[in-house]
Design an enzyme around this catalytic site. Structure first.
Site, PDB file in Angstrom:
ATOM      1  N   SER A  90      -9.961  -0.166   7.153  1.00 25.18           N
ATOM      2  CA  SER A  90      -9.343  -0.003   5.836  1.00 25.18           C
ATOM      3  C   SER A  90      -8.725  -1.256   5.234  1.00 25.18           C
ATOM      4  CB  SER A  90      -8.281   1.095   5.886  1.00 25.18           C
ATOM      5  OG  SER A  90      -8.900   2.357   5.919  1.00 25.18           O
ATOM      6  N   SER A 140      -9.697   2.239   3.110  1.00 20.65           N
ATOM      7  CA  SER A 140      -8.802   3.012   2.274  1.00 20.65           C
ATOM      8  C   SER A 140      -7.828   2.166   1.456  1.00 20.65           C
ATOM      9  CB  SER A 140      -7.986   3.959   3.160  1.00 20.65           C
ATOM     10  OG  SER A 140      -7.094   3.235   3.989  1.00 20.65           O
ATOM     11  N   LYS A 150       0.868  -1.172   0.000  1.00 16.74           N
ATOM     12  CA  LYS A 150       0.000   0.000   0.000  1.00 16.74           C
ATOM     13  C   LYS A 150       0.909   1.227   0.000  1.00 16.74           C
ATOM     14  CE  LYS A 150      -3.782   2.172   2.647  1.00 16.74           C
ATOM     15  NZ  LYS A 150      -4.628   2.067   3.863  1.00 16.74           N
TER      16      LYS A 150
END
Lengths: 486, 95, 490
Positions: C175, C151, C76
């Site tokens: 997330s 997210s 990420k």
């Protein structure tokens, strides 16, 4: 109205840089004087994703301080974030302690003034907390911009806060000096004021004598010498009294002292009402200090100045002023203690006089530290012993001291021997000298007999001179009186 | 409660976010929506409840006082918007 | 190769069925083909990946290597990666090449993994839809008109689309679990303190945790073995013995027909109330029944403070964020406005230009709740509720081994539906934020499909540092079902 109608109220906040090797939350060196930003690690410049880890050495120094002032050492204290934007504050917040500081309360007793006007005052402390220092903004012109050096960012500080208990600039300076001496004594800071290791902020207000309510205070920031501290407080007092007497009011403000102009001026960067939005730093868990840790630090703590002062006064019958002077630094106190250990408590007072007098004067004149004084405690003790046993007079002792200082002799006895300073106590040696002096100074003799005491002293002086300082003044006194039939 | 126009400007300034009038009005509306949601927690009586700052309320671990960092100024300043002579440059700082 | 598990990939590499370079090339090609459509990656490091793959092959030729050597992964874009762009989905870091590695990155590097690139996410991990990225919305591989969740939307979409066998993510309020649920992959948020936060750019420090996305619970366990564990650089990292997260997976059950015998499944009634979509409810209930069939026992429990989690979270997280994001000031790195009058103006313009709307909103909320006069009413009150919420879980978990429920009230919704409606978006976090407030471990595993064939995830919440147990239950469920093996047609 006049100055005498007003009471001054002062509280001090002192930022003491702790003498750790590394920073409070990072492994960067704290050494002074590196090229800009060469001691600014990822943590110090607040790269995205970095995290703080607290330095044990900084906490341990806070504990030492807490023990030294008899404060409460919080079993649990909390680090908080103080949020504000400033280019020398890389994270946009300073990690400090707010609601629960590590050190709570405590006192420092100080001697204010000298001689007859000297008095003792107990200064109550509110708290002392750990925090990180900011970097530096360099205001030299870089194409109309400022340069930021973050080497100092993250240096550990202990912020020490007093209650508003000081009533004059002299008290404030006496406290600052005592604190400065203490932090060096317990070895938590080098106390170097030029390098910013010891900086004072003074909160000053005035109120009409006899009133209770505190006046509005103004904070004078960043005073890095005792002289500036005194001057800044005096300037601030003058400003506030003048303003009030002219019918004005004091606005709470943060000000800087301009030593050249002798004035204080408001800081523009602090004009905005500050809202620091303190909250516990979620990157740091509670700081827990165990009783065992405190006990260990306590065991390692040197004898404190207050304890020594008490001992000097009770065991050696020194005055409070002498005791305070001798404990101005741990090195000086150590020198004195070592000297007395050799000569014995009976000579503690003359030892104090020599250390505070001749020795201190010489060191001061040559800008030397007591740790590298050429005359060592054993040598001074040897000399004191020879004064005490009447081998040498006080005036001859000065010569002995000189010889030791200059390395012309390694002991007092050697100096006495080499320079022939041994006091003559043999009556048969002194009597002829006295007779000669009396014969050569008939006028003085007559004056003395006519009742002039001064003439007697002149005769003693002549005998001492003729004996090249080797006669014992006491013995000369006695013999002279006998001969003159006084 | 709801945030006033002045509140929005005050917060934006505290947070160092430029906000023109149009954005301020839009923000005010959105923020008040969010605070409408948040206000629900005011209904709970939390008298006597200790705040929980952190999932694990354990003692902070401490680092030994040792210098472990080396100089990486050049690498760090490679990503700086403006640096010169090893310094970060910013618009004039006023004390 | 796209469907192989981490174990199978390791076996293939070890049996020389394929090299790491070949494997890496397969995924790079797939990213090249599909990323323009999905937008799951912000950065693809083709050259770096191939070089690491070649090095992994050389290491394997030279001697024994670990279970992840030569396996391609991605991170990420919230994890700092030395020498590689690290944007956090924000314009303010559009030029930030990190000079250091996050601990998670360094550990996976040391394990011999190959980094394909950095995945898209909501800006600074703030969002539940991945529409709040300065690099564009990520598309759900099951239906590219829909959001992947957020997210960590790029990470979830990336694993779902088989752009990488495993991708890291972070979870502050859901997330990892919510996008895992919406994309039909397995994602795990460890106990707070289990995974180092060093180099993981902070959103809300007391809530953030890094964790894995993969095709199965077993793969997640293998990944955790590589990057979880104590780190002296993170003061909130738990000082615990290194543990083997796969240790309970191999154990043969006493009764092969009842592999979940003795497992107590807590079902909190508040997670099945109004607002839960019927198709999601159905899939979750079916999954629970499946587990009961496997020997587990259902226990009804209650988490009465569930409703308060959203307001508490949306005070605490923005408060911490407002302070965490102050370092982005245009001085030492990141975006600086081109023109400004003075220092104040430079700050305000750089930050307003650099941060997106949702991030600015959260900074404003956080600034407000911490400001003078409001701290007690908001921040302190939220922290008190946080304790009540944590106590809720403690009570519930005393009656069962894990808690089960949905991770998201609905399946993936159309892009644009909540794009500028923060309140609606926040409300969708109802089943996830409380877990972060309490600091518990939780995961989402595929458990079926709802309307339109969109995946549904089952959220499993474990006790503190009880990931291994949770993984065991998930693994046994996955041995008995095939939801986790389904991939979208692309």
């Amino acid at each position: 109205m006049s100055r005498a109608d007003w009471e001054v109220v002062i509280g001090l906040e002192t930022h003491v840089q702790l003498s750790t090797q590394s920073k409070i939350f990072s492994g960067s060196s704290t050494a002074f004087g590196a090229e800009p930003n060469r001691q600014a690690s990822a943590i110090d410049i607040a790269l995205p994703g970095v995290l703080p880890v607290l330095n044990r050495g900084a906490v341990e120094r806070a504990i030492r301080f807490g023990l030294a002032i008899g404060a409460k050492i919080a079993p649990t204290s909390i680090f908080a974030r103080k949020n504000y934007f400033y280019p020398d504050l890389p994270k946009g917040y300073q990690i400090s302690q707010y609601e629960l500081p590590v050190i709570q309360g405590g006192t420092i007793t100080v001697q204010v003034g000298e001689g007859d006007k000297a008095y003792e005052k107990v200064i109550e402390l509110t708290r002392a907390h750990l925090e990180e220092d900011a970097g530096k903004s360099l205001h030299e012109d870089f194409h109309g911009m400022s340069g930021i050096d973050l080497n100092r960012a993250g240096t550990p500080l202990l912020e020490i806060v007093t209650e508003p208990v000081m009533r004059s600039s002299d008290e404030a300076v006496a406290y600052a000096r005592a604190l400065h001496s203490l932090v060096r004594w317990i070895d938590i800071s080098d106390g170097n004021m030029q390098e910013g290791s010891f900086r004072c902020d003074a909160n000053v207000s005035v109120r009409k004598k006899g009133t209770e309510k505190l006046g509005t205070r103004r904070e004078v920031k960043n005073l890095n010498s005792f002289r500036f501290l005194k001057e800044a407080i005096e300037a601030e007092i003058a400003y506030q009294i003048e303003t009030l007497e002219d019918g004005g009011t004091i606005q709470q403000a943060t000000v800087l002292f301009d030593p050249d102009a002798g004035e204080t001026r408001a800081m523009r960067s602090k004009e905005d009402a500050q809202d620091y939005r303190y909250f516990p730093d979620p990157d740091l868990l509670p700081l827990v200090i165990s009783d065992e840790w405190i006990a260990r630090v306590k065991g390692e703590l040197p004898e404190l100045p207050a304890t020594l002062q008490e001992r000097f006064r009770s065991e050696y019958q020194l005055s409070a002023y002498d005791a305070a002077t001798l404990t101005a630094s741990r090195e000086m106190a150590q020198y004195y203690v070592d000297t007395v250990a050799i000569v014995g408590a009976a000579l503690a007072k003359p030892a104090a006089n020599w250390v505070m007098g001749e020795l201190a004067a010489r060191l001061n004149k040559e800008g030397r530290d007591i740790t590298d004084a050429p005359v060592k405690p054993a040598q001074l003790a040897g000399m004191l012993a020879r004064i005490a046993d009447s081998t040498i007079s006080n005036s001859a002792a000065k010569k002995v001291f000189d010889a030791l200082w200059n390395g012309e002799a390694t002991s007092a006895d050697e100096a006495i021997e080499k320079q022939g300073l041994k006091q003559v106590t043999d009556l048969s040696a002194i009597e002829p000298i006295i007779d000669e002096v009396l014969a050569a100074n008939q006028r003085s003799v007559e004056e003395f007999r006519a009742g002039k005491e001064k003439a007697f002293n002149a005769l003693v002086g002549q005998v001492m001179k003729a004996s090249k300082g080797r006669a014992s003044p006491a013995q000369v006194n006695e013999l002279l009186k006998k001969k003159l039939g006084a | 409660m709801s945030l006033t126009h002045d509140d929005v400007h005050r917060i934006a300034r505290l947070a160092r976010l430029e906000l023109d009038e149009q954005e301020a009005a839009a923000s005010q509306e959105k923020l008040n929506g969010i605070f409408g949601l948040i206000e629900r927690m005011q209904a709970v009586d939390t008298t006597g409840v200790e705040p929980l700052y952190h999932p694990h309320a354990v003692a902070q671990r401490l680092r030994e006082d040792r210098v472990s960092e080396t100089d990486r100024r050049d690498a760090y300043q490679a990503v700086a918007p403006q640096a010169e002579d090893g310094l970060y440059l910013v618009p004039k700082v006023i004390e | 190769m796209l469907e192989l598990s981490l174990k199978q990939l390791a076996a293939g590499l070890s049996a020389k069925q394929f090299s790491s370079v070949e494997l890496t090339q397969v995924f790079l090609d797939r990213i090249a083909a599909l990323n323009p459509q999905l937008n799951a990656f912000i950065t693809v490091d083709r050259d770096g990946a191939l070089a690491q793959a070649a090095a992994a092959d050389a290491a394997r030729a030279a001697g024994p290597v670990g279970p992840l050597a030569g396996i391609p992964i991605a991170h990420k874009d919230i994890f700092c990666t030395e020498g590689v762009l690290t944007t956090c989905g924000s314009k303010i870091l559009s030029n930030f090449v990190s000079p250091y590695d996050a601990t998670v990155v360094a550990r996976l590097k040391a394990a011999g993994t190959v980094m394909l690139g950095k995945t898209n996410c909501d800006e600074f991990a703030m969002g539940s839809t991945n529409e709040h990225s300065a690099y564009g919305a990520v598309k759900n591989p099951w239906d590219v008109s829909r959001v992947p969740g957020g997210s960590s939307g790029g990470s979830a979409a990336g694993v779902a689309a088989r752009l990488a066998p495993a991708i890291t993510g972070t979870d502050t309020g859901g997330s990892i679990r919510q996008p895992a649920s919406l994309c039909g992959v397995t994602g795990l948020k460890p106990t707070y303190g289990a995974v180092s936060r060093w180099g993981m750019v902070a959103y809300a420090s007391s809530l953030d945790q890094g964790g894995p996305f993969a095709k199965s619970a077993e793969d997640c366990a293998i990944l955790l073995n590589a990057f979880a564990g104590f780190d002296e650089k993170d003061s909130t990292s738990a000082e615990r013995e290194t543990e083997d997260y796969t240790r309970l997976l191999e154990k043969a059950p006493a009764d092969p027909a009842k592999p979940l015998a003795g497992v107590r499944l807590g079902v909190p009634k508040e997670y099945f109330g109004e607002g839960l979509a019927a198709d999601v409810r159905e899939a979750i209930e079916a999954a629970i029944r499946e587990m009961e069939k496997l020997g587990a026992v259902r226990v009804e429990v209650s988490l009465p403070k569930t409703e308060l989690a959203i307001p508490a979270y949306y005070v605490i997280a923005p408060a911490e964020a407002s302070s965490n994001l102050s370092r982005f000031d245009g001085v030492r790195y990141g975006h600086r406005a081109a023109e400004y009058r003075d220092l104040m103006d430079m700050y305000c313009k750089s930050r307003a230009e650099g941060f997106g709307r949702e991030v600015q909103r959260r900074i404003m909320v956080g600034t407000y709740v911490l400001s003078h006069g409001y701290y007690d009413a908001y921040y302190l009150q939220a922290l008190k509720l946080r304790r009540l919420i944590a106590e809720d879980f403690k009570a519930a978990l005393s009656q069962c081994d894990v808690l089960l429920g949905p991770a998201s009230p609905t399946t993936a919704w159309p892009i644009g539906q909540m794009a500028d409606d923060p309140v609606q978006m926040y409300l969708a976090d109802i089943y996830t934020v409380a877990i972060n407030l309490a600091g518990l471990p939780a995961m989402s595993i595929p458990c079926g499909f709802g309307a339109g064939g969109l995946p549904v995830g089952l959220q499993m919440i474990g006790n503190y540092f009880d990931e291994a147990r949770m993984l065991e239950i998930a693994h046994r469920f996955q041995l008995a079902t095939d939801f986790h093996t389904k991939a979208p047609a692309l």
